[in-house]
Design a protein around this motif. Structure first.
Motif, PDB file in Angstrom:
ATOM      1  N   ILE A 148       0.803  -1.215   0.000  1.00 52.81           N
ATOM      2  CA  ILE A 148       0.000   0.000   0.000  1.00 52.81           C
ATOM      3  C   ILE A 148       0.844   1.277   0.000  1.00 52.81           C
ATOM      4  CG2 ILE A 148      -2.009  -1.088   1.047  1.00 52.81           C
ATOM      5  CD1 ILE A 148      -1.086  -0.048   3.754  1.00 52.81           C
ATOM      6  N   GLN A 149       2.165   1.136   0.061  1.00 47.14           N
ATOM      7  CA  GLN A 149       3.023   2.328  -0.070  1.00 47.14           C
ATOM      8  C   GLN A 149       3.116   2.808  -1.506  1.00 47.14           C
ATOM      9  OE1 GLN A 149       3.877  -0.787   0.684  1.00 47.14           O
ATOM     10  NE2 GLN A 149       6.093  -1.140   0.535  1.00 47.14           N
ATOM     11  N   TYR A 150       2.485   2.046  -2.426  1.00 49.81           N
ATOM     12  CA  TYR A 150       2.434   2.433  -3.835  1.00 49.81           C
ATOM     13  C   TYR A 150       0.991   2.655  -4.254  1.00 49.81           C
ATOM     14  CZ  TYR A 150       7.248   0.807  -3.829  1.00 49.81           C
ATOM     15  OH  TYR A 150       8.582   0.637  -3.531  1.00 49.81           O
ATOM     16  N   ASP A 151       0.808   3.578  -5.191  1.00 47.77           N
ATOM     17  CA  ASP A 151      -0.538   3.877  -5.678  1.00 47.77           C
ATOM     18  C   ASP A 151      -0.964   2.928  -6.788  1.00 47.77           C
ATOM     19  OD1 ASP A 151      -0.991   6.295  -4.062  1.00 47.77           O
ATOM     20  OD2 ASP A 151       0.651   7.127  -5.263  1.00 47.77           O
ATOM     21  N   ALA A 152      -0.016   2.477  -7.587  1.00 47.33           N
ATOM     22  CA  ALA A 152      -0.310   1.538  -8.662  1.00 47.33           C
ATOM     23  C   ALA A 152       0.929   0.688  -8.909  1.00 47.33           C
ATOM     24  CB  ALA A 152      -0.719   2.264  -9.937  1.00 47.33           C
ATOM     25  N   ILE A 153       0.697  -0.572  -9.245  1.00 49.10           N
ATOM     26  CA  ILE A 153       1.788  -1.513  -9.487  1.00 49.10           C
ATOM     27  C   ILE A 153       1.515  -2.283 -10.767  1.00 49.10           C
ATOM     28  CG2 ILE A 153       2.722  -3.733  -8.697  1.00 49.10           C
ATOM     29  CD1 ILE A 153       2.704  -2.642  -5.875  1.00 49.10           C
ATOM     30  N   LEU A 154       2.558  -2.430 -11.566  1.00 51.00           N
ATOM     31  CA  LEU A 154       2.486  -3.313 -12.719  1.00 51.00           C
ATOM     32  C   LEU A 154       3.223  -4.589 -12.326  1.00 51.00           C
ATOM     33  CD1 LEU A 154       1.470  -3.432 -15.685  1.00 51.00           C
ATOM     34  CD2 LEU A 154       3.820  -2.911 -16.370  1.00 51.00           C
ATOM     35  N   GLY A 197      -1.752 -14.127 -16.621  1.00 52.03           N
ATOM     36  CA  GLY A 197      -1.249 -13.557 -15.387  1.00 52.03           C
ATOM     37  C   GLY A 197       0.144 -12.966 -15.460  1.00 52.03           C
ATOM     38  N   GLY A 198       0.769 -12.972 -16.643  1.00 52.89           N
ATOM     39  CA  GLY A 198       2.131 -12.475 -16.757  1.00 52.89           C
ATOM     40  C   GLY A 198       2.279 -10.982 -16.619  1.00 52.89           C
ATOM     41  N   VAL A 199       1.205 -10.226 -16.870  1.00 51.21           N
ATOM     42  CA  VAL A 199       1.208  -8.767 -16.721  1.00 51.21           C
ATOM     43  C   VAL A 199      -0.130  -8.347 -16.131  1.00 51.21           C
ATOM     44  CG1 VAL A 199       1.345  -6.528 -17.879  1.00 51.21           C
ATOM     45  CG2 VAL A 199       2.764  -8.436 -18.692  1.00 51.21           C
ATOM     46  N   ILE A 200      -0.092  -7.747 -14.943  1.00 51.37           N
ATOM     47  CA  ILE A 200      -1.316  -7.312 -14.268  1.00 51.37           C
ATOM     48  C   ILE A 200      -1.094  -5.919 -13.689  1.00 51.37           C
ATOM     49  CG2 ILE A 200      -2.773  -7.677 -12.241  1.00 51.37           C
ATOM     50  CD1 ILE A 200      -2.485 -10.659 -12.659  1.00 51.37           C
ATOM     51  N   LEU A 201      -2.007  -5.021 -13.987  1.00 51.38           N
ATOM     52  CA  LEU A 201      -1.990  -3.677 -13.408  1.00 51.38           C
ATOM     53  C   LEU A 201      -2.976  -3.654 -12.247  1.00 51.38           C
ATOM     54  CD1 LEU A 201      -1.073  -0.658 -13.634  1.00 51.38           C
ATOM     55  CD2 LEU A 201      -3.091  -0.307 -15.074  1.00 51.38           C
ATOM     56  N   LEU A 202      -2.508  -3.241 -11.076  1.00 50.14           N
ATOM     57  CA  LEU A 202      -3.381  -3.271  -9.905  1.00 50.14           C
ATOM     58  C   LEU A 202      -3.149  -2.057  -9.013  1.00 50.14           C
ATOM     59  CD1 LEU A 202      -1.708  -4.298  -7.044  1.00 50.14           C
ATOM     60  CD2 LEU A 202      -1.353  -6.232  -8.566  1.00 50.14           C
ATOM     61  N   ARG A 203      -4.166  -1.764  -8.219  1.00 53.74           N
ATOM     62  CA  ARG A 203      -4.084  -0.728  -7.188  1.00 53.74           C
ATOM     63  C   ARG A 203      -4.038  -1.442  -5.836  1.00 53.74           C
ATOM     64  NH1 ARG A 203      -3.724   4.741  -9.197  1.00 53.74           N
ATOM     65  NH2 ARG A 203      -4.465   4.607 -11.348  1.00 53.74           N
ATOM     66  N   PRO A 204      -2.921  -1.330  -5.103  1.00 49.58           N
ATOM     67  CA  PRO A 204      -2.804  -2.050  -3.828  1.00 49.58           C
ATOM     68  C   PRO A 204      -3.930  -1.719  -2.857  1.00 49.58           C
ATOM     69  CG  PRO A 204      -0.659  -1.259  -4.520  1.00 49.58           C
ATOM     70  CD  PRO A 204      -1.669  -0.630  -5.454  1.00 49.58           C
TER      71      PRO A 204
END
Length: 302
Positions: A148-154, A197-204
């Motif tokens: 959660i210290q990141y806003d978005a993660i790839l 599942g090799g590339v997923i963009l998510l919001r923690p």
């Protein structure tokens, strides 16, 4: 009469399979629900933000995340690092592992990659897999929502290379996005057959990880132990609540044409080596200084 008897017999068999073979109470998830995907009315998922609402708390803290559970994939990690360093020099690379997975010299080599690379340790989360034992190790990926210290993660597999600018992905009004699978068409490889599942963009969002673990610990039906484990679970979990990215963001290497373009004739941004190259070379601790400087033999290019 025969038709009715056959169907009644099949229905009884299905009920027995659900309740006894799978050791699940009849009040829990059925096979039909499993193949259909998660309904929010039945399994409401927590959300820290949804779509464009995520921008309200966005402070521009973005990163690429990959997991490394064995020394054997370190050579792929180096290639990912070198490609990211060239194409997106200001984007941080997080390497997640579990203590005891990697040798000391590989952990040291990861730290030698520089200040833009962060090695973190996750608490193990594992579910046995019948298809391939290495898939058991992939379940730890659901801990990505805890960052959660990141806003978005790839979140990417370590066997991808990133060839072009990915900054626009972090500004999409989405909380979960993926590329649909163009490679695995046989049921043996995927029970649902959609998410790659090799590339997923998510919001923690830590509550999502907690919710996923709660479901998995209460329902063995969703272990997908004969398929691609966490990939199929994420497909089930986000089936009706995901955004789809263009194929160029997860282009399967062996499906590119002779000009290195996707099936749509587009230059790929991320290339995924799902069928490992035959000319991968072994390395020793003496090779590491050149590797981390992105020097020497290139083992994976498209």
């Amino acid at each position: 009469i025969f038709y009715v008897l056959v169907n009644i017999t099949n229905l009884k068999a299905l009920n027995i399979f659900n309740s006894k073979i799978l050791c699940e109470p009849r009040t829990t998830l059925t096979l039909l629900e499993k193949n259909k995907g998660r309904l929010d009315s039945d399994y409401p998922s927590p959300r820290c933000c949804v779509d464009s609402g995520c921008f309200k708390s966005d402070k521009g803290r973005y990163a690429v995340l990959t997991t490394l559970r064995t020394d054997n994939y370190f050579i792929y990690l180096v290639n990912l690092y070198c490609s990211l360093k060239k194409s997106n020099p200001n984007v941080k690379l997080i390497v997640a592992t579990v203590r005891g997975d990697l040798s000391g010299h590989v952990e040291l080599a990861i730290r030698m990659l520089g200040d833009n690379v962060i090695l973190i340790y996750w608490e193990e989360f594992i579910i046995p897999n019948k298809l391939h034992k290495r898939f058991e190790l992939n379940w730890v990926k659901i801990r990505a929502w805890e960052l959660i210290q990141y806003d978005a993660i790839l979140m990417v597999d370590s066997d991808v290379v990133i060839l072009d600018d990915i900054s626009s992905l972090f500004h999409l009004p989405v909380h979960f996005a993926c590329v649909l699978d163009e490679d695995k068409t046989l049921p043996r490889y995927s029970s649902l057959g959609s998410l790659q599942g090799g590339v997923i963009l998510l919001r923690p969002c830590k509550q999502i990880t907690e919710h996923m673990i709660s479901i998995l610990t209460s329902s063995t039906v969703l272990h997908f132990d004969e398929y691609h484990a966490e990939q199929d679970f994420l497909d089930w979990y986000f089936r009706y609540d995901r955004w789809t990215l263009p194929t160029k963001y997860n282009s399967i290497m062996h499906l590119l044409d002779e000009n290195g373009l996707t099936s749509g004739g587009i230059k790929p941004v991320i290339v995924h080596n799902t069928r490992k190259s035959k000319n991968i070379y072994s390395f020793t601790i003496n090779d590491i200084p050149k590797l981390v400087q992105c020097e020497g033999k290139i083992f994976f290019s498209y």
